[in-house]
Design a protein around this motif. Structure first.
Motif, short mmCIF file in Angstrom:
data_model
loop_
_atom_site.label_atom_id
_atom_site.label_comp_id
_atom_site.label_asym_id
_atom_site.label_seq_id
_atom_site.Cartn_x
_atom_site.Cartn_y
_atom_site.Cartn_z
N GLY A 35 31.87 49.70 33.98
CA GLY A 35 32.81 48.59 33.97
C GLY A 35 32.72 47.77 35.25
N VAL A 36 33.02 46.50 35.11
CA VAL A 36 33.09 45.58 36.24
C VAL A 36 34.46 44.93 36.18
CG1 VAL A 36 32.09 43.50 37.27
CG2 VAL A 36 30.59 45.20 36.22
N PHE A 37 35.16 44.95 37.31
CA PHE A 37 36.55 44.53 37.35
C PHE A 37 36.73 43.46 38.43
CE2 PHE A 37 35.95 48.86 36.06
CZ PHE A 37 36.57 48.88 34.82
N ARG A 38 37.09 42.26 37.96
CA ARG A 38 37.23 41.10 38.85
C ARG A 38 38.38 41.34 39.84
NH1 ARG A 38 35.87 35.52 38.36
NH2 ARG A 38 35.26 35.78 36.18
N CYS A 39 38.13 40.97 41.09
CA CYS A 39 39.16 41.01 42.12
C CYS A 39 40.00 39.74 42.02
CB CYS A 39 38.52 41.15 43.49
SG CYS A 39 37.54 42.66 43.69
N ASP A 40 41.01 39.62 42.87
CA ASP A 40 41.86 38.43 42.79
C ASP A 40 41.99 37.75 44.15
OD1 ASP A 40 43.58 40.13 44.14
OD2 ASP A 40 44.96 40.36 42.47
N ASN A 41 42.86 36.76 44.19
CA ASN A 41 43.12 35.97 45.37
C ASN A 41 41.81 35.35 45.86
OD1 ASN A 41 44.07 35.16 48.12
ND2 ASN A 41 45.94 36.19 47.46
N ILE A 42 41.52 35.43 47.15
CA ILE A 42 40.32 34.80 47.68
C ILE A 42 39.04 35.50 47.23
CG2 ILE A 42 41.51 33.84 49.69
CD1 ILE A 42 40.15 36.12 51.35
N HIS A 43 39.18 36.67 46.60
CA HIS A 43 38.03 37.45 46.13
C HIS A 43 37.80 37.28 44.63
CE1 HIS A 43 37.90 39.36 50.04
NE2 HIS A 43 39.18 39.62 49.93
N PHE A 44 38.31 36.20 44.04
CA PHE A 44 38.28 36.04 42.59
C PHE A 44 36.87 35.91 42.01
CE2 PHE A 44 38.17 31.72 44.03
CZ PHE A 44 37.51 30.98 43.05
#
Length: 173
Positions: free
Chosen positions: A73-82
């Motif tokens: 699985g690959v899981f998108r980060c959020d905020n400035i790491h989107f």
């Protein structure tokens, strides 16, 4: 041996439970998985992956002849790491050492870079998991450093390693 990645199916629950009901696998994964790992646990996981936000969670079964032998699985980060995402995976112990992990990682990276705006995929294997580190290296990931005393696993403070693969493109500055 050739493997494919594909979307999960509820009919995969039995094979998933069989693969994850193994202490040697769990020793190399983050905590939170049940042991023993039951078919009901597998059904709940598959349902969660199938109903997840498809722009943030990219979860695949790793298969050989359409039989589940692992998960990635690959899981998108959020905020400035989107535009960054974390990758996690495992291969069932009977299939270790056959090149399936490297193949699955390459396939998923190709899928992510071709079908999303993600530009960086990273993985943080336990430092003692040399097989996982080798999979990442063979799949084009670069070693970025040691995350010292970064986790507690099985009651021990352990180091992790940071690996990443960057989409090969001219990125705007």
């Amino acid at each position: 041996m050739k493997c494919d990645i594909r979307e999960w199916k509820m009919s995969d629950a039995g094979n998933l439970a069989q693969m994850l009901n193994n202490q040697n696998i769990l020793n190399n994964l983050r905590d939170g998985l049940a042991y023993p790992y039951t078919e009901k646990d597998a059904e709940e996981y598959i349902e969660a992956m199938l109903s997840s936000d498809r722009t943030k969670t990219f979860a695949f079964a790793i298969t050989v002849n359409d039989k589940v032998v692992g998960s990635i699985g690959v899981f998108r980060c959020d905020n400035i790491h989107f535009r960054t995402a974390e990758m996690g995976y495992y291969i069932g112990e009977p299939y270790w050492g056959k090149g399936l992990g490297t193949s699955a990682v390459k396939q998923v990276c190709s899928y992510i870079f071709q079908n999303t705006d993600i530009i960086r995929i990273f993985a943080e294997p336990f430092a003692y998991n040399t097989a996982s580190c080798r999979i990442l290296e063979k799949a084009g990931f670069q070693f970025e450093g040691i995350l010292r005393s970064n986790a507690v696993k099985n009651g021990k403070i352990i180091d992790m390693k940071m690996y990443s693969r960057i989409k090969e493109t001219d990125l705007p500055q």
